[in-house]
Design an enzyme around this catalytic site. Structure first.
Site, mmCIF file in Angstrom:
data_model
loop_
_atom_site.group_PDB
_atom_site.id
_atom_site.type_symbol
_atom_site.label_atom_id
_atom_site.label_comp_id
_atom_site.label_asym_id
_atom_site.label_seq_id
_atom_site.Cartn_x
_atom_site.Cartn_y
_atom_site.Cartn_z
ATOM 1 N N SER A 119 0.825 -1.210 0.000
ATOM 2 C CA SER A 119 0.000 0.000 0.000
ATOM 3 C C SER A 119 0.851 1.249 0.000
ATOM 4 O O SER A 119 0.337 2.343 -0.177
ATOM 5 C CB SER A 119 -0.877 0.028 1.253
ATOM 6 N N HIS A 140 -1.443 -2.874 -7.121
ATOM 7 C CA HIS A 140 -2.131 -2.526 -5.880
ATOM 8 C C HIS A 140 -3.650 -2.631 -5.988
ATOM 9 O O HIS A 140 -4.304 -1.782 -6.584
ATOM 10 C CB HIS A 140 -1.714 -1.099 -5.457
ATOM 11 N N GLU A 152 -4.345 0.024 -8.796
ATOM 12 C CA GLU A 152 -3.297 1.010 -9.092
ATOM 13 C C GLU A 152 -2.089 0.252 -9.629
ATOM 14 O O GLU A 152 -1.642 -0.722 -9.006
ATOM 15 C CB GLU A 152 -2.863 1.727 -7.802
ATOM 16 N N ASN A 190 -3.937 5.935 -1.283
ATOM 17 C CA ASN A 190 -3.611 6.040 0.145
ATOM 18 C C ASN A 190 -2.940 7.355 0.522
ATOM 19 O O ASN A 190 -2.982 7.761 1.676
ATOM 20 C CB ASN A 190 -2.758 4.857 0.584
HETATM 21 P P1 NAD Z 1 -3.113 -9.625 6.416
HETATM 22 O O1 NAD Z 1 -2.524 -9.368 7.755
HETATM 23 O O2 NAD Z 1 -4.580 -9.947 6.310
HETATM 24 O O3 NAD Z 1 -2.335 -10.826 5.675
HETATM 25 C C1 NAD Z 1 -0.954 -10.933 5.569
HETATM 26 C C2 NAD Z 1 -0.595 -12.393 5.337
HETATM 27 O O4 NAD Z 1 0.803 -12.474 5.032
HETATM 28 C C3 NAD Z 1 -0.850 -13.296 6.573
HETATM 29 O O5 NAD Z 1 -1.682 -14.392 6.210
HETATM 30 C C4 NAD Z 1 0.567 -13.765 6.933
HETATM 31 O O6 NAD Z 1 0.605 -15.090 7.465
HETATM 32 C C5 NAD Z 1 1.270 -13.681 5.583
HETATM 33 N N1 NAD Z 1 2.728 -13.653 5.675
HETATM 34 C C6 NAD Z 1 3.516 -12.998 6.564
HETATM 35 N N2 NAD Z 1 4.816 -13.264 6.319
HETATM 36 C C7 NAD Z 1 4.847 -14.103 5.247
HETATM 37 C C8 NAD Z 1 5.907 -14.729 4.530
HETATM 38 N N3 NAD Z 1 7.176 -14.563 4.870
HETATM 39 N N4 NAD Z 1 5.582 -15.539 3.485
HETATM 40 C C9 NAD Z 1 4.279 -15.720 3.127
HETATM 41 N N5 NAD Z 1 3.236 -15.157 3.799
HETATM 42 C C10 NAD Z 1 3.521 -14.351 4.834
HETATM 43 O O7 NAD Z 1 -2.743 -8.344 5.522
HETATM 44 P P2 NAD Z 1 -3.498 -7.777 4.221
HETATM 45 O O8 NAD Z 1 -4.484 -6.732 4.639
HETATM 46 O O9 NAD Z 1 -3.920 -8.918 3.349
HETATM 47 O O10 NAD Z 1 -2.291 -6.969 3.523
HETATM 48 C C11 NAD Z 1 -1.367 -7.604 2.675
HETATM 49 C C12 NAD Z 1 -0.711 -6.575 1.765
HETATM 50 O O11 NAD Z 1 -1.732 -5.924 1.000
HETATM 51 C C13 NAD Z 1 0.030 -5.458 2.498
HETATM 52 O O12 NAD Z 1 1.163 -5.117 1.759
HETATM 53 C C14 NAD Z 1 -0.985 -4.328 2.515
HETATM 54 O O13 NAD Z 1 -0.372 -3.061 2.585
HETATM 55 C C15 NAD Z 1 -1.623 -4.521 1.152
HETATM 56 N N6 NAD Z 1 -2.961 -3.929 1.008
HETATM 57 C C16 NAD Z 1 -3.860 -3.995 2.034
HETATM 58 C C17 NAD Z 1 -5.133 -3.427 1.873
HETATM 59 C C18 NAD Z 1 -6.149 -3.500 2.973
HETATM 60 O O14 NAD Z 1 -7.172 -2.810 2.881
HETATM 61 N N7 NAD Z 1 -5.959 -4.306 3.996
HETATM 62 C C19 NAD Z 1 -5.473 -2.817 0.655
HETATM 63 C C20 NAD Z 1 -4.532 -2.804 -0.393
HETATM 64 C C21 NAD Z 1 -3.275 -3.371 -0.199
#
Ligand code: NAD
Length: 291
Positions: A119, A140, A152, A190
Protein backbone atom coordinates in the site's frame (compact mmCIF):
# COMPACT_ATOMS: atom_id res chain seq x y z
CA UNK A 1 3.84 -11.43 -22.70
CA UNK A 2 1.32 -14.21 -22.12
CA UNK A 3 0.49 -14.74 -18.44
CA UNK A 4 -0.94 -18.12 -17.51
CA UNK A 5 0.28 -18.98 -14.03
CA UNK A 6 0.06 -16.46 -11.19
CA UNK A 7 1.73 -16.83 -7.79
CA UNK A 8 0.25 -14.99 -4.81
CA UNK A 9 2.39 -14.66 -1.66
CA UNK A 10 0.41 -14.00 1.52
CA UNK A 11 -3.10 -15.41 1.94
CA UNK A 12 -4.53 -12.73 4.25
CA UNK A 13 -7.52 -10.53 3.49
CA UNK A 14 -5.96 -9.21 0.28
CA UNK A 15 -4.19 -12.39 -0.89
CA UNK A 16 -7.35 -14.49 -0.81
CA UNK A 17 -9.20 -11.88 -2.85
CA UNK A 18 -6.39 -11.67 -5.39
CA UNK A 19 -6.35 -15.48 -5.77
CA UNK A 20 -10.15 -15.40 -6.17
CA UNK A 21 -10.29 -12.82 -8.98
CA UNK A 22 -7.26 -14.26 -10.79
CA UNK A 23 -8.68 -17.81 -10.79
CA UNK A 24 -12.13 -16.55 -11.81
CA UNK A 25 -10.52 -14.81 -14.79
CA UNK A 26 -8.97 -18.13 -15.86
CA UNK A 27 -5.43 -17.90 -14.49
CA UNK A 28 -3.89 -20.87 -12.67
CA UNK A 29 -3.07 -19.65 -9.18
CA UNK A 30 -0.52 -20.84 -6.63
CA UNK A 31 -1.38 -19.29 -3.26
CA UNK A 32 1.42 -19.24 -0.67
CA UNK A 33 1.54 -18.35 3.04
CA UNK A 34 3.88 -19.25 5.89
CA UNK A 35 0.83 -20.21 7.91
CA UNK A 36 -1.19 -23.36 7.06
CA UNK A 37 -4.04 -21.89 9.06
CA UNK A 38 -4.04 -18.73 6.89
CA UNK A 39 -4.21 -20.90 3.75
CA UNK A 40 -7.16 -22.90 5.10
CA UNK A 41 -8.92 -19.72 6.13
CA UNK A 42 -8.26 -18.15 2.72
CA UNK A 43 -9.76 -21.12 0.84
CA UNK A 44 -12.83 -21.04 3.11
CA UNK A 45 -13.22 -17.29 2.43
CA UNK A 46 -12.82 -17.74 -1.33
CA UNK A 47 -15.45 -20.49 -1.32
CA UNK A 48 -17.85 -18.35 0.72
CA UNK A 49 -17.37 -15.31 -1.54
CA UNK A 50 -17.80 -17.40 -4.70
CA UNK A 51 -21.01 -18.90 -3.25
CA UNK A 52 -22.28 -15.36 -2.72
CA UNK A 53 -21.52 -14.59 -6.39
CA UNK A 54 -23.38 -17.74 -7.47
CA UNK A 55 -26.43 -16.96 -5.35
CA UNK A 56 -26.42 -13.39 -6.67
CA UNK A 57 -26.49 -14.77 -10.22
CA UNK A 58 -23.18 -13.16 -11.17
CA UNK A 59 -21.43 -16.47 -11.88
CA UNK A 60 -22.59 -20.05 -12.42
CA UNK A 61 -21.96 -23.05 -10.14
CA UNK A 62 -19.76 -24.49 -12.92
CA UNK A 63 -17.65 -21.31 -12.97
CA UNK A 64 -17.29 -21.51 -9.20
CA UNK A 65 -16.11 -25.14 -9.35
CA UNK A 66 -13.65 -24.33 -12.16
CA UNK A 67 -12.34 -21.31 -10.21
CA UNK A 68 -11.69 -23.39 -7.08
CA UNK A 69 -10.04 -26.04 -9.26
CA UNK A 70 -7.54 -23.45 -10.56
CA UNK A 71 -6.24 -22.51 -7.07
CA UNK A 72 -3.51 -24.56 -5.39
CA UNK A 73 -2.21 -23.66 -1.94
CA UNK A 74 1.38 -24.19 -0.81
CA UNK A 75 3.62 -23.29 2.13
CA UNK A 76 6.62 -23.87 -0.14
CA UNK A 77 7.66 -20.47 -1.53
CA UNK A 78 10.15 -21.83 -4.17
CA UNK A 79 7.20 -23.68 -5.75
CA UNK A 80 6.14 -20.27 -7.14
CA UNK A 81 9.34 -20.04 -9.21
CA UNK A 82 7.67 -21.23 -12.42
CA UNK A 83 4.91 -18.61 -12.33
CA UNK A 84 4.70 -15.97 -15.08
CA UNK A 85 3.55 -13.30 -12.65
CA UNK A 86 4.01 -13.13 -8.88
CA UNK A 87 1.98 -10.78 -6.68
CA UNK A 88 3.47 -10.42 -3.22
CA UNK A 89 0.72 -9.55 -0.71
CA UNK A 90 2.23 -10.41 2.68
CA UNK A 91 2.19 -8.25 5.81
CA UNK A 92 2.98 -4.54 5.20
CA UNK A 93 6.52 -4.67 6.65
CA UNK A 94 9.49 -4.03 4.41
CA UNK A 95 11.75 -6.61 6.08
CA UNK A 96 9.11 -9.31 5.55
CA UNK A 97 8.69 -8.40 1.88
CA UNK A 98 12.47 -8.23 1.44
CA UNK A 99 12.92 -11.73 2.87
CA UNK A 100 10.23 -13.08 0.55
CA UNK A 101 11.89 -11.60 -2.56
CA UNK A 102 15.35 -12.80 -1.43
CA UNK A 103 13.99 -16.33 -0.98
CA UNK A 104 12.15 -16.29 -4.32
CA UNK A 105 14.87 -14.87 -6.58
CA UNK A 106 17.04 -18.01 -7.03
CA UNK A 107 13.98 -19.99 -8.14
CA UNK A 108 12.42 -17.56 -10.64
CA UNK A 109 12.18 -18.18 -14.36
CA UNK A 110 13.94 -15.42 -16.34
CA UNK A 111 10.66 -14.09 -17.72
CA UNK A 112 8.79 -13.92 -14.39
CA UNK A 113 7.31 -10.52 -13.55
CA UNK A 114 7.55 -9.69 -9.85
CA UNK A 115 5.00 -7.34 -8.29
CA UNK A 116 3.95 -6.17 -4.85
CA UNK A 117 0.50 -5.29 -3.55
CA UNK A 118 2.15 -2.96 -1.01
CA UNK A 119 0.00 0.00 0.00
CA UNK A 120 2.92 2.33 0.48
CA UNK A 121 6.45 0.92 0.34
CA UNK A 122 8.76 2.23 -2.40
CA UNK A 123 8.52 0.03 -5.51
CA UNK A 124 11.84 1.42 -6.75
CA UNK A 125 13.62 0.41 -3.54
CA UNK A 126 12.07 -3.10 -3.45
CA UNK A 127 12.93 -3.51 -7.16
CA UNK A 128 16.53 -2.33 -6.77
CA UNK A 129 17.33 -5.25 -4.48
CA UNK A 130 16.18 -7.84 -7.04
CA UNK A 131 17.86 -9.13 -10.20
CA UNK A 132 15.03 -7.69 -12.36
CA UNK A 133 14.13 -4.08 -11.54
CA UNK A 134 12.82 -3.67 -15.11
CA UNK A 135 10.39 -6.58 -14.52
CA UNK A 136 9.22 -5.29 -11.14
CA UNK A 137 6.24 -3.05 -10.36
CA UNK A 138 3.42 -2.26 -7.94
CA UNK A 139 0.13 -4.15 -8.45
CA UNK A 140 -2.13 -2.53 -5.88
CA UNK A 141 -5.62 -3.94 -5.36
CA UNK A 142 -8.34 -2.37 -3.22
CA UNK A 143 -10.18 -4.12 -0.40
CA UNK A 144 -12.42 -6.17 -0.84
CA UNK A 145 -10.71 -7.33 -4.02
CA UNK A 146 -13.65 -9.16 -5.66
CA UNK A 147 -15.83 -6.02 -5.29
CA UNK A 148 -13.56 -3.02 -5.85
CA UNK A 149 -13.10 -1.84 -9.41
CA UNK A 150 -9.72 -0.09 -9.18
CA UNK A 151 -6.17 -1.46 -9.43
CA UNK A 152 -3.30 1.01 -9.09
CA UNK A 153 -0.35 0.10 -11.31
CA UNK A 154 2.86 1.65 -10.01
CA UNK A 155 5.92 1.97 -12.16
CA UNK A 156 9.28 1.91 -10.40
CA UNK A 157 12.00 4.07 -11.91
CA UNK A 158 13.33 1.08 -13.90
CA UNK A 159 10.05 -0.69 -14.82
CA UNK A 160 10.01 -1.34 -18.57
CA UNK A 161 7.14 -0.79 -20.98
CA UNK A 162 6.51 -4.50 -21.64
CA UNK A 163 6.10 -5.22 -17.92
CA UNK A 164 3.64 -2.35 -17.51
CA UNK A 165 1.65 -3.36 -20.60
CA UNK A 166 1.55 -7.00 -19.48
CA UNK A 167 0.19 -6.03 -16.05
CA UNK A 168 -2.31 -3.65 -17.66
CA UNK A 169 -3.59 -6.51 -19.85
CA UNK A 170 -4.02 -8.66 -16.71
CA UNK A 171 -6.07 -5.89 -15.02
CA UNK A 172 -8.25 -5.64 -18.13
CA UNK A 173 -8.78 -9.42 -18.22
CA UNK A 174 -9.95 -9.20 -14.58
CA UNK A 175 -12.58 -6.71 -15.79
CA UNK A 176 -11.09 -4.05 -13.52
CA UNK A 177 -9.86 -0.52 -14.22
CA UNK A 178 -6.22 0.48 -13.84
CA UNK A 179 -4.96 3.84 -12.57
CA UNK A 180 -1.33 4.49 -13.34
CA UNK A 181 0.61 6.04 -10.43
CA UNK A 182 4.16 7.24 -10.09
CA UNK A 183 6.26 5.67 -7.34
CA UNK A 184 6.03 8.15 -4.45
CA UNK A 185 5.00 7.24 -0.90
CA UNK A 186 1.54 5.63 -0.73
CA UNK A 187 0.87 6.34 -4.46
CA UNK A 188 -2.53 7.97 -5.20
CA UNK A 189 -5.36 6.35 -3.22
CA UNK A 190 -3.61 6.04 0.15
CA UNK A 191 -1.78 9.36 -0.18
CA UNK A 192 -5.22 10.96 -0.01
CA UNK A 193 -7.20 8.40 2.01
CA UNK A 194 -4.81 7.74 4.93
CA UNK A 195 -4.30 11.36 6.03
CA UNK A 196 -8.11 11.61 6.12
CA UNK A 197 -8.37 8.49 8.32
CA UNK A 198 -5.49 9.75 10.52
CA UNK A 199 -7.26 13.12 10.88
CA UNK A 200 -10.43 11.28 11.93
CA UNK A 201 -8.37 9.53 14.66
CA UNK A 202 -6.99 12.94 15.76
CA UNK A 203 -10.57 14.24 15.88
CA UNK A 204 -11.39 11.33 18.21
CA UNK A 205 -8.14 11.77 20.22
CA UNK A 206 -8.82 15.46 20.81
CA UNK A 207 -12.41 14.77 21.83
CA UNK A 208 -13.95 16.78 19.01
CA UNK A 209 -16.28 13.85 18.38
CA UNK A 210 -16.76 10.23 19.39
CA UNK A 211 -16.53 7.16 17.16
CA UNK A 212 -20.18 7.25 16.20
CA UNK A 213 -20.45 11.01 15.57
CA UNK A 214 -17.27 11.07 13.48
CA UNK A 215 -18.38 8.18 11.26
CA UNK A 216 -21.92 9.52 10.97
CA UNK A 217 -20.64 12.98 10.04
CA UNK A 218 -18.64 11.72 7.08
CA UNK A 219 -21.34 9.30 5.95
CA UNK A 220 -24.24 11.75 6.08
CA UNK A 221 -22.28 14.97 5.68
CA UNK A 222 -19.86 14.03 2.92
CA UNK A 223 -21.77 11.11 1.39
CA UNK A 224 -19.01 8.57 2.15
CA UNK A 225 -20.33 4.99 2.04
CA UNK A 226 -18.36 4.14 5.22
CA UNK A 227 -17.19 6.34 8.09
CA UNK A 228 -13.39 6.83 8.32
CA UNK A 229 -13.04 4.88 11.60
CA UNK A 230 -15.20 2.04 10.31
CA UNK A 231 -13.06 2.04 7.17
CA UNK A 232 -9.84 2.02 9.24
CA UNK A 233 -11.09 -1.07 11.11
CA UNK A 234 -11.90 -2.67 7.78
CA UNK A 235 -8.44 -1.98 6.34
CA UNK A 236 -6.60 -2.98 9.55
CA UNK A 237 -5.16 -0.43 12.00
CA UNK A 238 -1.66 -1.91 11.70
CA UNK A 239 -1.79 -1.34 7.94
CA UNK A 240 -3.08 2.24 8.44
CA UNK A 241 -0.26 2.99 10.91
CA UNK A 242 2.36 1.45 8.62
CA UNK A 243 1.16 3.63 5.73
CA UNK A 244 1.20 6.81 7.86
CA UNK A 245 4.78 5.98 8.91
CA UNK A 246 5.79 5.56 5.27
CA UNK A 247 4.21 8.94 4.39
CA UNK A 248 5.85 10.61 7.41
CA UNK A 249 9.30 9.15 6.73
CA UNK A 250 9.13 9.36 2.93
CA UNK A 251 7.78 12.91 2.60
CA UNK A 252 9.42 14.24 5.79
CA UNK A 253 6.47 16.48 6.57
CA UNK A 254 4.91 16.68 10.07
CA UNK A 255 1.45 16.89 8.54
CA UNK A 256 1.69 13.11 8.12
CA UNK A 257 2.55 12.30 11.76
CA UNK A 258 0.53 9.26 12.89
CA UNK A 259 -1.96 10.00 15.67
CA UNK A 260 -0.74 8.61 19.03
CA UNK A 261 -4.19 7.07 19.53
CA UNK A 262 -3.76 5.02 16.34
CA UNK A 263 -0.41 3.79 17.69
CA UNK A 264 -2.07 2.90 21.00
CA UNK A 265 -4.76 0.77 19.36
CA UNK A 266 -2.09 -1.08 17.37
CA UNK A 267 0.03 -1.61 20.51
CA UNK A 268 -3.06 -3.08 22.21
CA UNK A 269 -3.47 -5.54 19.32
CA UNK A 270 -6.85 -3.92 18.54
CA UNK A 271 -6.27 -4.02 14.81
CA UNK A 272 -9.89 -3.74 13.65
CA UNK A 273 -12.21 -6.36 12.18
CA UNK A 274 -9.49 -8.95 11.65
CA UNK A 275 -8.79 -9.19 15.43
CA UNK A 276 -12.40 -8.61 16.54
CA UNK A 277 -11.77 -5.14 17.99
CA UNK A 278 -10.60 -1.73 16.82
CA UNK A 279 -12.55 1.53 16.90
CA UNK A 280 -15.53 -0.82 17.18
CA UNK A 281 -15.86 -4.09 19.10
CA UNK A 282 -17.08 -6.77 16.66
CA UNK A 283 -17.35 -9.64 19.12
CA UNK A 284 -21.08 -9.29 19.77
CA UNK A 285 -24.08 -9.21 17.45
CA UNK A 286 -23.58 -5.60 16.29
CA UNK A 287 -20.39 -3.48 16.31
CA UNK A 288 -20.09 -1.35 19.48
CA UNK A 289 -17.84 1.78 19.53
CA UNK A 290 -14.83 1.39 21.83
CA UNK A 291 -14.67 5.14 22.55
P1 NAD B 1 -3.11 -9.63 6.42
O1 NAD B 1 -2.52 -9.37 7.76
O2 NAD B 1 -4.58 -9.95 6.31
O3 NAD B 1 -2.34 -10.83 5.68
C1 NAD B 1 -0.95 -10.93 5.57
C2 NAD B 1 -0.60 -12.39 5.34
O4 NAD B 1 0.80 -12.47 5.03
C3 NAD B 1 -0.85 -13.30 6.57
O5 NAD B 1 -1.68 -14.39 6.21
C4 NAD B 1 0.57 -13.76 6.93
O6 NAD B 1 0.61 -15.09 7.47
C5 NAD B 1 1.27 -13.68 5.58
N1 NAD B 1 2.73 -13.65 5.67
C6 NAD B 1 3.52 -13.00 6.56
N2 NAD B 1 4.82 -13.26 6.32
C7 NAD B 1 4.85 -14.10 5.25
C8 NAD B 1 5.91 -14.73 4.53
N3 NAD B 1 7.18 -14.56 4.87
N4 NAD B 1 5.58 -15.54 3.48
C9 NAD B 1 4.28 -15.72 3.13
N5 NAD B 1 3.24 -15.16 3.80
C10 NAD B 1 3.52 -14.35 4.83
O7 NAD B 1 -2.74 -8.34 5.52
P2 NAD B 1 -3.50 -7.78 4.22
O8 NAD B 1 -4.48 -6.73 4.64
O9 NAD B 1 -3.92 -8.92 3.35
O10 NAD B 1 -2.29 -6.97 3.52
C11 NAD B 1 -1.37 -7.60 2.67
C12 NAD B 1 -0.71 -6.58 1.77
O11 NAD B 1 -1.73 -5.92 1.00
C13 NAD B 1 0.03 -5.46 2.50
O12 NAD B 1 1.16 -5.12 1.76
C14 NAD B 1 -0.99 -4.33 2.51
O13 NAD B 1 -0.37 -3.06 2.58
C15 NAD B 1 -1.62 -4.52 1.15
N6 NAD B 1 -2.96 -3.93 1.01
C16 NAD B 1 -3.86 -4.00 2.03
C17 NAD B 1 -5.13 -3.43 1.87
C18 NAD B 1 -6.15 -3.50 2.97
O14 NAD B 1 -7.17 -2.81 2.88
N7 NAD B 1 -5.96 -4.31 4.00
C19 NAD B 1 -5.47 -2.82 0.65
C20 NAD B 1 -4.53 -2.80 -0.39
C21 NAD B 1 -3.27 -3.37 -0.20
Amino acid sequence: MDIRKVGVVGAGQMGNGIAHVMALAGYDVLLNDISAEALDKAMATIRRNLERQVSGGRITAEEMAATLGRITTTQDLPALGGCDLIIESATEREEIKQKIFDALLPHLAPHTILTSNTSSISITRLASRTDRPEKFMGFHFMNPVPVMQLVELIRGIATDRETFDTCLAVVERLGKTAASAEDFPAFIVNRILMPMINEAVYTLYEGVGNVRSIDQSLKLGANHPMGPLELADFIGLDTCLAIMNVLHDGLADTKYRPCPLLTKYVEAGWLGRKTGRGFYDYRGEAPVPTR
